[in-house]
Design a protein around this motif. Sequence first.
Motif, PDB file in Angstrom:
ATOM      1  N   ARG A 226      -6.490  -3.641  -1.030  1.00  0.00           N
ATOM      2  CA  ARG A 226      -6.161  -2.555  -0.097  1.00  0.00           C
ATOM      3  C   ARG A 226      -6.851  -2.800   1.241  1.00  0.00           C
ATOM      4  N   ALA A 227      -8.117  -3.191   1.185  1.00  0.00           N
ATOM      5  CA  ALA A 227      -8.859  -3.470   2.418  1.00  0.00           C
ATOM      6  C   ALA A 227      -8.304  -4.701   3.123  1.00  0.00           C
ATOM      7  N   LEU A 228      -7.960  -5.731   2.338  1.00  0.00           N
ATOM      8  CA  LEU A 228      -7.434  -6.963   2.916  1.00  0.00           C
ATOM      9  C   LEU A 228      -6.083  -6.729   3.585  1.00  0.00           C
ATOM     10  N   VAL A 229      -5.204  -6.011   2.910  1.00  0.00           N
ATOM     11  CA  VAL A 229      -3.882  -5.735   3.488  1.00  0.00           C
ATOM     12  C   VAL A 229      -4.014  -4.868   4.742  1.00  0.00           C
ATOM     13  N   SER A 230      -4.892  -3.891   4.703  1.00  0.00           N
ATOM     14  CA  SER A 230      -5.114  -3.059   5.891  1.00  0.00           C
ATOM     15  C   SER A 230      -5.595  -3.906   7.059  1.00  0.00           C
TER      16      SER A 230
ATOM     17  N   ASP B  19      -3.660  -4.551  10.658  1.00  0.00           N
ATOM     18  CA  ASP B  19      -4.290  -4.257  11.946  1.00  0.00           C
ATOM     19  C   ASP B  19      -4.430  -5.490  12.827  1.00  0.00           C
ATOM     20  N   ASN B  20      -4.719  -6.632  12.219  1.00  0.00           N
ATOM     21  CA  ASN B  20      -5.073  -7.827  12.989  1.00  0.00           C
ATOM     22  C   ASN B  20      -4.028  -8.933  12.957  1.00  0.00           C
ATOM     23  N   GLY B  21      -3.018  -8.786  12.110  1.00  0.00           N
ATOM     24  CA  GLY B  21      -1.938  -9.754  12.053  1.00  0.00           C
ATOM     25  C   GLY B  21      -2.140 -10.835  11.013  1.00  0.00           C
ATOM     26  N   ALA B  22      -1.016 -11.454  10.616  1.00  0.00           N
ATOM     27  CA  ALA B  22      -1.079 -12.585   9.693  1.00  0.00           C
ATOM     28  C   ALA B  22      -1.781 -13.740  10.392  1.00  0.00           C
ATOM     29  N   MET B  23      -2.612 -14.448   9.654  1.00  0.00           N
ATOM     30  CA  MET B  23      -3.357 -15.576  10.232  1.00  0.00           C
ATOM     31  C   MET B  23      -3.668 -16.577   9.137  1.00  0.00           C
TER      32      MET B  23
ATOM     33  N   HIS C 263       3.994  -9.826  14.140  1.00  0.00           N
ATOM     34  CA  HIS C 263       2.573  -9.541  13.967  1.00  0.00           C
ATOM     35  C   HIS C 263       2.116  -9.812  12.543  1.00  0.00           C
ATOM     36  N   HIS C 264       2.824  -9.222  11.581  1.00  0.00           N
ATOM     37  CA  HIS C 264       2.514  -9.522  10.174  1.00  0.00           C
ATOM     38  C   HIS C 264       3.750  -9.602   9.288  1.00  0.00           C
ATOM     39  N   GLY C 265       4.922  -9.545   9.875  1.00  0.00           N
ATOM     40  CA  GLY C 265       6.149  -9.787   9.132  1.00  0.00           C
ATOM     41  C   GLY C 265       6.597  -8.656   8.234  1.00  0.00           C
ATOM     42  N   HIS C 266       7.721  -8.894   7.557  1.00  0.00           N
ATOM     43  CA  HIS C 266       8.294  -7.946   6.590  1.00  0.00           C
ATOM     44  C   HIS C 266       8.379  -8.646   5.241  1.00  0.00           C
ATOM     45  N   ARG C 267       7.669  -8.142   4.251  1.00  0.00           N
ATOM     46  CA  ARG C 267       7.707  -8.771   2.929  1.00  0.00           C
ATOM     47  C   ARG C 267       7.577  -7.677   1.868  1.00  0.00           C
ATOM     48  N   GLY C 268       8.686  -7.428   1.175  1.00  0.00           N
ATOM     49  CA  GLY C 268       8.701  -6.395   0.149  1.00  0.00           C
ATOM     50  C   GLY C 268      10.118  -6.142  -0.319  1.00  0.00           C
ATOM     51  N   ILE C 269      10.280  -5.183  -1.230  1.00  0.00           N
ATOM     52  CA  ILE C 269      11.610  -4.940  -1.797  1.00  0.00           C
ATOM     53  C   ILE C 269      12.115  -3.514  -1.548  1.00  0.00           C
TER      54      ILE C 269
END
Length: 375
Positions: free
Chosen positions: A121-125, A129-133, A276-282
């Motif tokens: 949860r913390a990592l995804v948040s 906030d900061n973008g995929a990297m 920024h961090h894309g779309h990934r889900g269903i």
Amino acid sequence: MKYQAKRKALILLADGTIFYGKSVGDQQGTAFGEVCFNTGMTGYQEIFTDPSYFGQLMVTTNAHIGNYGAKEEEVESDGVKIAGLICKNFSYVYSRPDADMSLEAFLQKSNLFAISDVDTRALVSYIRDNGAMNAVISTRVDEIDALKKELEEVPSMEGLELASKVSTREPYYVGDEGAEFRIAALDIGIKKNILRNLAKRGAYIKVFPHDTDFKTLSAWEPDGYFISNGPGDPEPLESAVAAAREIIASGKPLFGICLGHQVIARANGVSTYKMHHGHRGINHPVKNLLTGKGEITSQNHGFAVNREEAEAHPQLEITHLHLNDNTVAGLRMKGKPVFSVQYHPEASPGPHDAEYLFDQFFAQICEQQAKDTVV
């Protein structure tokens, strides 16, 4: 129940942020890639084997991963394509009677390094906030400085051509040779369920390598063309863009999904950009602007089509919008049987709201065949 000693592990992000976890099982390992997350509650095996995820460290937001095991037929390619797995609770014991093996065994078979017990949860948040990297996951918890130096050498996803890493090397066929339609599919990271959806609608498909030119594609005399999903940045895919441009000029029906959607946009001179961090889900909401209806869709992409350029293009029409951020989710060409979407209508995993797009493709083929007969 199987219990194993777990080794300490970490996730080191490119900006220096560190999250801690433990290895899955007693494995030691290190894996590099762009860190991203998928919000799907199910379908982890299909996600891990989706070529679009090549070179990425996958964070699963669902709290439990592995609880229904793995099944050989539930793969979307010839093997695992993610660079590594990050999860909260990893289930060593599975409960599905018809599973072939545990997820742990499946990952071991694929030589994939995975870590669990992470505060996802913390990592995804943080990613939101900061973008995929770029990031590294490793059990080398005492070698942070060395890992930082190694991580600096990992290329950015922006500008990275990855289709050649996942595409078939030789053409192959799918479906019944006596089927009604012939489809030439350009494989820049194709999923098996896309081919199943084409085949079950009466198509005999020839799947071509990522750098196949139009002359070779058209020599098979297909009734229509398809450009697949895939990983990486669409900008370096000059051969695919050139092929798409010639397909469009030929007047034959063309359908593109995800990376194929971006290739078709670029073939029309419309640029793409890294999100920024894309779309990934269903469960991503999309509005069909042609019907006014909403669709729940399966998505997996880190790049998108420039909306302003698409709106200003005299030959393009935006057909679908992503309702979370109003990014372009679908395009079609005016006066030509060409269309594309920035999501997965084959829904593996995911909902089936958008399967009609395959029917639309074959309807266009039939319409084009009727016109050719008249001429």
